[in-house]
Design a protein around this motif. Sequence first.
Motif, PDB file in Angstrom:
ATOM      1  N   UNK A   8       9.622  -5.530  -6.626  1.00  0.00           N
ATOM      2  CA  UNK A   8       8.494  -5.990  -6.017  1.00  0.00           C
ATOM      3  C   UNK A   8       7.363  -6.461  -7.243  1.00  0.00           C
ATOM      4  N   UNK A   9       7.512  -6.356  -8.471  1.00  0.00           N
ATOM      5  CA  UNK A   9       6.384  -6.286  -9.579  1.00  0.00           C
ATOM      6  C   UNK A   9       5.497  -7.492  -9.230  1.00  0.00           C
ATOM      7  N   UNK A  10       5.951  -8.448  -8.872  1.00  0.00           N
ATOM      8  CA  UNK A  10       5.356  -9.833  -8.454  1.00  0.00           C
ATOM      9  C   UNK A  10       4.301  -9.556  -7.436  1.00  0.00           C
ATOM     10  N   UNK A  11       4.167  -8.303  -6.782  1.00  0.00           N
ATOM     11  CA  UNK A  11       3.281  -8.176  -5.618  1.00  0.00           C
ATOM     12  C   UNK A  11       2.242  -7.301  -6.308  1.00  0.00           C
ATOM     13  N   UNK A  12       1.014  -7.394  -5.623  1.00  0.00           N
ATOM     14  CA  UNK A  12       0.140  -6.417  -5.927  1.00  0.00           C
ATOM     15  C   UNK A  12       0.262  -5.096  -5.244  1.00  0.00           C
ATOM     16  N   UNK A  13       0.034  -4.005  -6.026  1.00  0.00           N
ATOM     17  CA  UNK A  13       0.202  -2.705  -5.419  1.00  0.00           C
ATOM     18  C   UNK A  13      -0.997  -1.874  -5.357  1.00  0.00           C
ATOM     19  N   UNK A  14      -1.331  -1.256  -4.198  1.00  0.00           N
ATOM     20  CA  UNK A  14      -2.653  -0.503  -3.749  1.00  0.00           C
ATOM     21  C   UNK A  14      -2.279   0.782  -3.518  1.00  0.00           C
ATOM     22  N   UNK A  15      -3.145   1.791  -3.861  1.00  0.00           N
ATOM     23  CA  UNK A  15      -3.196   2.937  -3.268  1.00  0.00           C
ATOM     24  C   UNK A  15      -4.737   3.110  -2.648  1.00  0.00           C
ATOM     25  N   UNK A  72       0.875  -1.061  -0.036  1.00  0.00           N
ATOM     26  CA  UNK A  72      -0.054   0.019  -0.014  1.00  0.00           C
ATOM     27  C   UNK A  72       0.691   0.955   0.009  1.00  0.00           C
ATOM     28  N   UNK A  73       0.890   1.917  -1.150  1.00  0.00           N
ATOM     29  CA  UNK A  73       1.721   3.091  -1.153  1.00  0.00           C
ATOM     30  C   UNK A  73       1.271   4.382  -0.648  1.00  0.00           C
ATOM     31  N   UNK A  74       2.070   5.152   0.186  1.00  0.00           N
ATOM     32  CA  UNK A  74       1.498   6.297   0.646  1.00  0.00           C
ATOM     33  C   UNK A  74       1.621   7.368   0.114  1.00  0.00           C
ATOM     34  N   UNK A  75       1.009   8.586   0.448  1.00  0.00           N
ATOM     35  CA  UNK A  75       1.181   9.869  -0.287  1.00  0.00           C
ATOM     36  C   UNK A  75       2.561  10.337  -1.034  1.00  0.00           C
ATOM     37  N   UNK A  76       3.563  10.164   0.184  1.00  0.00           N
ATOM     38  CA  UNK A  76       4.914  10.578  -0.234  1.00  0.00           C
ATOM     39  C   UNK A  76       5.669   9.723  -1.165  1.00  0.00           C
ATOM     40  N   UNK A  77       5.386   8.265  -1.161  1.00  0.00           N
ATOM     41  CA  UNK A  77       5.787   7.359  -2.265  1.00  0.00           C
ATOM     42  C   UNK A  77       5.250   7.725  -3.586  1.00  0.00           C
TER      43      UNK A  77
END
Length: 156
Positions: free
Chosen positions: A33-40, A8-13
């Motif tokens: 980490x492209x194998x992981x799901x990335x959320x906002x 889970x990416x925060x605002x700063x990222x």
Amino acid sequence: MSGCSGLLLDLGILTRLRGSHQDPEVARFLQLRRHQRIFISALTLCELADAGSGDAANPEAWLRELTERFAANILPVDHGTALACRSRGPGESVPGDAGKLRSPAVLAATARQHRLTVVSSVPLHYAGLDVRVLDPLAASDPAASDPAASPSADAT
């Protein structure tokens, strides 16, 4: 926390990933980490809209791009998240802060609810919120540079 199912990416990222001004360390961290799901979080989109973050010439275009890119991975602040955020431990509120939702607490609750790891360049914002945090800029964090590192390592 073990068994995390994504990031889970925060605002700063998110602001470090903008267009031609991308932070190479953050981009490399996520590429590994492209194998992981990335959320906002929907809350982060709201913060971006309020702050006018991103391309000062066209912040609406950036918000549209993020919304399209993460369409299936934008997490709402729903009833369960609100309750998880509300049940923070003692000493985590600030005097005069009654009734206000603070972004790190909401993102931590979202991450706990969905078994995610928060990605932040300021892990201290999440201290005491019972959530795993990775800092892609921390050279001393083995998990930040090695995607095979133990998922139980905690940067908080």
